[in-house]
Design an enzyme around this catalytic site. Structure first.
Site, mmCIF file in Angstrom:
data_model
loop_
_atom_site.group_PDB
_atom_site.id
_atom_site.type_symbol
_atom_site.label_atom_id
_atom_site.label_comp_id
_atom_site.label_asym_id
_atom_site.label_seq_id
_atom_site.Cartn_x
_atom_site.Cartn_y
_atom_site.Cartn_z
ATOM 1 N N ASP A 69 41.422 27.998 34.073
ATOM 2 C CA ASP A 69 40.939 28.820 33.278
ATOM 3 C C ASP A 69 41.453 30.382 33.191
ATOM 4 O O ASP A 69 41.092 31.044 32.326
ATOM 5 C CB ASP A 69 39.339 29.032 33.863
ATOM 6 C CG ASP A 69 38.710 27.679 34.101
ATOM 7 O OD1 ASP A 69 38.800 26.737 33.199
ATOM 8 O OD2 ASP A 69 38.178 27.560 35.139
ATOM 9 N N VAL B 280 37.420 72.663 17.679
ATOM 10 C CA VAL B 280 36.817 72.127 19.085
ATOM 11 C C VAL B 280 35.541 71.583 19.164
ATOM 12 O O VAL B 280 34.976 70.560 19.516
ATOM 13 C CB VAL B 280 37.258 73.485 20.169
ATOM 14 C CG1 VAL B 280 36.481 72.978 21.408
ATOM 15 C CG2 VAL B 280 38.717 73.784 20.072
ATOM 16 N N ALA B 281 34.651 72.370 18.137
ATOM 17 C CA ALA B 281 33.321 71.944 18.270
ATOM 18 C C ALA B 281 33.027 70.562 17.614
ATOM 19 O O ALA B 281 32.241 69.872 17.962
ATOM 20 C CB ALA B 281 32.403 73.115 17.495
ATOM 21 N N ASP C 86 32.946 27.003 31.870
ATOM 22 C CA ASP C 86 33.322 25.666 32.582
ATOM 23 C C ASP C 86 32.379 24.942 33.048
ATOM 24 O O ASP C 86 31.343 25.591 33.403
ATOM 25 C CB ASP C 86 34.469 26.372 33.738
ATOM 26 C CG ASP C 86 35.158 25.161 34.181
ATOM 27 O OD1 ASP C 86 35.437 24.048 33.639
ATOM 28 O OD2 ASP C 86 35.294 25.141 35.605
ATOM 29 N N ASP D 268 36.482 28.949 36.865
ATOM 30 C CA ASP D 268 36.851 29.173 38.465
ATOM 31 C C ASP D 268 38.055 28.700 38.978
ATOM 32 O O ASP D 268 38.524 29.251 39.865
ATOM 33 C CB ASP D 268 35.696 28.548 39.243
ATOM 34 C CG ASP D 268 35.785 27.022 39.049
ATOM 35 O OD1 ASP D 268 36.332 26.594 38.212
ATOM 36 O OD2 ASP D 268 34.855 26.415 39.832
ATOM 37 N N THR E 91 25.329 71.379 25.320
ATOM 38 C CA THR E 91 24.991 70.301 24.653
ATOM 39 C C THR E 91 25.512 69.096 24.952
ATOM 40 O O THR E 91 24.917 68.008 24.719
ATOM 41 C CB THR E 91 24.359 70.629 23.145
ATOM 42 O OG1 THR E 91 25.549 70.710 22.636
ATOM 43 C CG2 THR E 91 23.439 71.610 23.220
ATOM 44 N N ASP E 92 26.877 68.895 25.144
ATOM 45 C CA ASP E 92 27.780 67.633 24.895
ATOM 46 C C ASP E 92 27.934 67.231 26.385
ATOM 47 O O ASP E 92 28.441 66.151 26.517
ATOM 48 C CB ASP E 92 29.256 67.981 24.299
ATOM 49 C CG ASP E 92 29.203 67.820 22.790
ATOM 50 O OD1 ASP E 92 28.032 67.884 22.181
ATOM 51 O OD2 ASP E 92 30.277 68.062 22.255
ATOM 52 N N GLU F 60 26.859 71.806 13.630
ATOM 53 C CA GLU F 60 27.583 72.897 13.796
ATOM 54 C C GLU F 60 28.722 73.241 12.728
ATOM 55 O O GLU F 60 28.901 74.262 12.185
ATOM 56 C CB GLU F 60 28.410 72.704 15.238
ATOM 57 C CG GLU F 60 27.551 72.647 16.439
ATOM 58 C CD GLU F 60 28.389 72.435 17.596
ATOM 59 O OE1 GLU F 60 29.425 72.640 17.750
ATOM 60 O OE2 GLU F 60 27.768 71.745 18.594
ATOM 61 N N ASN G 63 27.334 67.738 16.396
ATOM 62 C CA ASN G 63 28.423 68.381 16.044
ATOM 63 C C ASN G 63 28.731 68.626 14.533
ATOM 64 O O ASN G 63 29.300 69.675 13.889
ATOM 65 C CB ASN G 63 29.596 67.488 16.328
ATOM 66 C CG ASN G 63 30.051 67.639 17.748
ATOM 67 O OD1 ASN G 63 29.214 68.316 18.507
ATOM 68 N ND2 ASN G 63 31.103 66.942 18.407
#
Length: 948
Positions: free
Chosen positions: A657, A295-296, A342, A653, A761-762, A722, A719
């Protein structure tokens, strides 16, 4: 084409009528029309297959990063269950909310994109005038069938593609389909050669409008068989391209998925091999650590931060009059290396303007552009004063406005026209001469007219002169070569003089000179009618005319477009003009706007058709102008540029196009003049139709891309820190003293601590980094190419370096707080883990400042981002609470730290900042030395003064 065979413009009208089984005078019988309607279907564009909402919503979950987050939810729930299911699994809940929000957002954006073909269907005209059973009648446009005879009048929308049978001064506005800026003069004459839609002057097309005149035409194609249907089919087949950022994030997600599995397996295996694992409980504990580490390793904050950063960018761009429909398009525009634009309505105003007036006494510049009557007459850079030249110009413009059916009005501060834009240009120019319009209206009254026809190429009115009782003047304007042939005299300085062959040749040379400047030329002449109004109102009176002069007309460039193109070029982007107009007109407009044009840098539609895909890809590397192109050509151009590694922004426009807008990396539609189709197909809409807004959006997009790299650098390096902490801690468990703690599974950090670090921290710090001010040099960098990675090798090296330093200082903190080990600490496992836990959190907070640049010192502009300081302060406060508050000590297995321990943790965590500063310093020195060596080599290769 249905029922008429292919290329009806190449067959005469009688042949087309015979093929269609209809009569040009009486049209179809009502019963036959009903039978054909049942056979070919209604005159409508096919609707796209509707994808159920639930399938679109589930489709949002197919992204690799989203799948990885789903696995993270499962892992978090597993960890929560293994710990006894106490409390709320906050990590899993947060990740689930992120996934749901991203899925809903993507679903809404996709639903908007799929409305493009539906918008095409809504463009169909409501009714059409047709001849059936010999009678003219109005029918619903979907009831029109091949073989119907359309009756066309000024202001009518064309209900289907049709071959002209007759035309009287018929001009059709086709800009929305072909990109042609001027209404096209139609002629029933057969065209023997192959022709692009813009050159099929004996055809009218569905979705266009009659600007002036009248005509009849037999329907050759309806519904999806029309040219408009071809555009709809192209649009339906054209897939919405994923943006470079979306592709990159998906690639990162896949890579992380593999890495997470491998890392988790390695760490779990390492712990199992090095720890004293004997019971099932120990095995579960090891697996719990592995799950927590998995998960980390997943930056679950990435999709949320990415969405928020892009959404904030969208809000800023909306304030700049740029409306973004797809969030990821913001970043894409900042990465654009080619802007395909254009011409008509995008780089030009789509407002015909008289630029030059030429009379016998000289040439006059008319300033101002568009329909707003602001400007003056100038000669040699000075205002035109009273004299013969001014009198001649007044006479010419006044006469041009007499032979005229257009109208000019002011509505709510804007000037609008009714009728033909070229005729309106005379009214605007006249308004720039004080008192001229009022004098004309007071003096003259129209009493007759000979309308413009494609055969005569002239328009004449008969005007009763209020200053000459009973006097009638003939006033004529038209093609210079035709009108000159009917002129025998010329007005010069208030006198009427004979027009000789030499002077006639001189005038025709002036016409050629103006045409070389891409100006459309018209001549104006008049004569008093002998005997007043007794002469017949037919073309026999268009003779012995007195030539007044010429005007040069053009659809002028937008004044702000040149500066915007210059800035875009300075930002490393190439601007390519793509237009359906004539090459000569395109080259003139390109030159006026500062788009360099050479023979080798321009392609026409015919050139494109002669090239295969690879040849077009090579040719487009030097092209700046593409003229006389069709929607299919535009798609091929976009494809060739993208195949060559360019990131392409396409502006437009018109209906024509729309497929290219959908196919480009980012489609940009005009919000004011743009059709609904173009707006629906595009990713971004310019609310002010200002090309300069694109450049402002590019600046915003580049700033956003820079911030994306910043928070990716922060998230991934944190990450990795970690992961390396857990891996190296398991490998070095014996040396660190973890094996002496008495725990069967002794690891540097517990599962709950890892999840807390990730959650802390994320989120807030990563988001704060995502709104950092853009770098000072953001518009002087080259655009990134398609092959360039968001995370390049140099950035990966920096990420790995920071992650390694982070892991080392965390393990040092563990060793200092734990008795035994390399450094001989004195605390227990709870003390050591708390110090390691705190050091890793603080190291990631220091890393916030590292991540702001991989080159510039973190101390540069240190206090410009107040939100970042607030996020750091909040995260640090929460970590203090986790360490110092007793009830949180129990939840996270921490113990309060003393002042000395906090100083140690802060000092070790700051090493992450100083280590990265040292790396940046060394890299700046290396770059400086390489630049100096390169400069010395260039100097050495340069020829010396006085040398050979």
């Amino acid at each position: 084409m249905t029922g008429a065979g292919r290329e009806p413009w190449r067959s005469d009208a009688a042949t087309v009528l015979a093929r269609l089984g209809t009569d040009g005078r009486t049209g179809l019988a009502a019963a036959e029309a009903r039978a054909r309607l049942a056979r070919v279907g209604p005159n409508e564009l096919a609707a796209a297959a509707v994808v159920p909402a639930w399938r679109r919503l589930l489709g949002q979950l197919a992204d690799p990063l989203i799948l990885l987050l789903l696995l993270a939810i499962a892992a978090s729930l597993a960890a929560w269950v293994a710990e006894g299911s106490d409390g709320v699994p906050y990590d899993a809940v947060v990740i689930a909310v992120i996934i749901v929000l991203n899925g809903v957002l993507g679903h809404v954006q996709q639903a908007r994109a799929e409305q493009a073909v539906a918008a095409l269907r809504r463009m169909a005209v409501a009714t059409a005038s047709v001849v059936r059973d010999g009678r003219e009648q109005r029918v619903d446009a979907p009831q029109v069938v091949p073989g119907d005879v359309l009756v066309l009048a000024e202001g009518d929308a064309v209900a289907a593609d049709a071959r002209l049978l007759e035309a009287a001064s018929l001009m059709v506005a086709e800009a929305a389909l072909t990109g042609e800026s001027e209404p096209v003069l139609k002629d029933p004459a057969t065209i023997g050669a192959q022709a692009m839609p813009g050159d099929r002057t004996n055809m009218v097309f569905s979705g266009t409008a009659v600007a002036r005149g009248r005509g009849r035409a037999v329907v050759t194609a309806t519904g999806m068989d029309t040219e408009m249907g071809d555009v709809a089919r192209l649009l339906g087949r054209t897939e919405q391209e994923r943006t470079p950022l979306q592709r990159e994030v998906a690639q990162i997600g896949r890579a992380l998925g593999v890495a997470v599995v491998v890392i988790t397996a390695v760490v779990v295996a390492t712990i199992l091999l090095t720890a004293d694992v004997r019971t099932t409980t120990d095995v579960v504990a090891v697996l719990l650590v592995g799950v927590s580490l998995a998960v980390a390793a997943v930056p679950e904050g990435l999709p949320a931060v990415l969405s928020v950063v892009l959404a904030l960018g969208v809000q800023r761009m909306a304030r700049r009059r740029a409306i973004v429909k797809r969030l990821a398009s913001v970043e894409t525009l900042g990465s654009a290396s080619v802007v395909c634009t254009d011409k008509t309505g995008t780089l030009t105003r789509n407002e015909m303007t008289i630029e030059v007036v030429v009379t016998a006494s000289g040439e006059v510049e008319v300033t101002g552009s568009g329909y707003r009557p602001d400007g003056e007459l100038r000669v040699g850079g000075h205002a035109l004063r009273d004299g013969p030249l001014l009198d001649e110009v007044r006479a010419l413009l006044g006469a041009g406005c007499l032979s005229n059916d257009a109208a000019l009005h002011e509505r709510d501060g804007d000037w609008v026209i009714q009728g033909d834009p070229t005729e309106a240009a005379f009214l605007v120019a006249e308004a720039k001469v004080a008192g001229l319009a009022g004098q004309r209206r007071a003096r003259f009254r129209r009493v007759g007219e000979i309308p413009f026809t494609s055969e005569r190429r002239l328009m004449t009115t008969l005007q009763a002169d209020g200053e000459d009782e009973g006097g009638i003047d003939v006033v004529t304007k038209g093609a210079p070569d035709v009108l000159l042939a009917r002129c025998t005299q010329e007005r010069v300085a208030g006198r009427v003089l004979p027009l000789g062959d030499a002077r006639r040749a001189e005038i025709l040379a002036t016409v050629d000179r103006l045409a070389d400047r891409a100006l459309r030329t018209l001549a104006v002449a008049y004569r008093p009618l002998p005997g007043g109004g007794g002469a017949p109102a037919d073309d026999t009176i268009e003779r012995e005319l007195i030539h007044l002069g010429l005007v040069g007309i053009i659809d002028p460039p937008r004044p702000e477009a040149r500066a915007a193109i210059r800035e875009a070029t300075g930002a490393g982007m190439r601007v390519v003009m793509i237009t359906g107009d004539h090459p000569r007109t395109a080259v003139r407009i390109a030159a006026d706007l500062g788009i360099g044009v050479r023979d080798a840098s321009m392609l026409t539609g015919r050139d494109i058709e002669r090239l295969d895909d690879h040849g077009l890809q090579v040719a487009m590397r030097g092209v700046t102008v593409c003229a006389r192109v069709t929607p299919e050509h535009k798609l091929r151009i976009i494809g060739a540029l993208r195949a060559d590694g360019e990131i392409v922004a396409m502006t437009g426009d018109g209906v024509n196009d729309a497929p290219a807008l959908r196919s480009a990396d980012i489609g940009v539609a005009m919000g004011v003049a743009g059709t609904d189709v173009a707006k629906q197909a595009a990713d971004m809409i310019l609310a002010d139709d200002d090309f300069a807004t694109i450049v402002a959006a590019v600046r915003e997009g580049r700033g956003i891309f820079s911030n994306i790299r910043r928070f990716l650098r922060f998230l991934l390096s944190s990450n990795i820190g970690e992961v390396l902490t857990m891996f190296l801690g398991a490998v070095l468990a014996g040396g660190l003293g973890l094996e002496d703690t008495g725990e069967a599974v002794a690891v540097p950090l517990l599962a709950a601590q890892i999840l807390w670090i990730n959650l802390l921290t994320d989120t807030a710090p990563a988001l704060a980094i995502g709104v950092d001010p853009p770098p000072d040099d953001v518009m002087s960098r080259r655009p990134r190419r398609m092959a360039d990675r968001v995370i390049d090798p140099a950035m990966w090296v920096g990420i790995a370096w920071v992650g390694l330093v982070m892991a080392v200082v965390t393990l040092v903190a563990l060793d200092l707080g734990l008795r035994g080990g390399f450094l001989g600490g004195t605390g227990d496992i709870e003390q050591g883990r708390t110090m390691a836990f705190t050091t890793l959190v603080l190291a990631q907070l220091f890393n916030c400042f590292n991540a702001r640049s991989d080159r510039v010192s973190a101390l540069h502009h240190l206090f410009t981002n107040r939100l970042l300081w607030g996020a750091v302060a909040l995260s640090a406060s929460l970590q203090v609470a986790v360490v110092q508050l007793p009830f949180l000590n129990r939840a996270f297995d921490t113990t309060p730290l003393g002042g000395r321990d906090w100083l140690v943790c802060i000092g070790l965590a700051s090493v992450v900042l100083w280590a990265d500063e040292l790396k940046k310093l060394l890299e700046r020195g290396l770059r400086s030395r390489r630049a100096a060596r390169s400069a010395r080599r260039r100097t050495a290769r340069a020829p010396r003064a006085g040398g050979p």
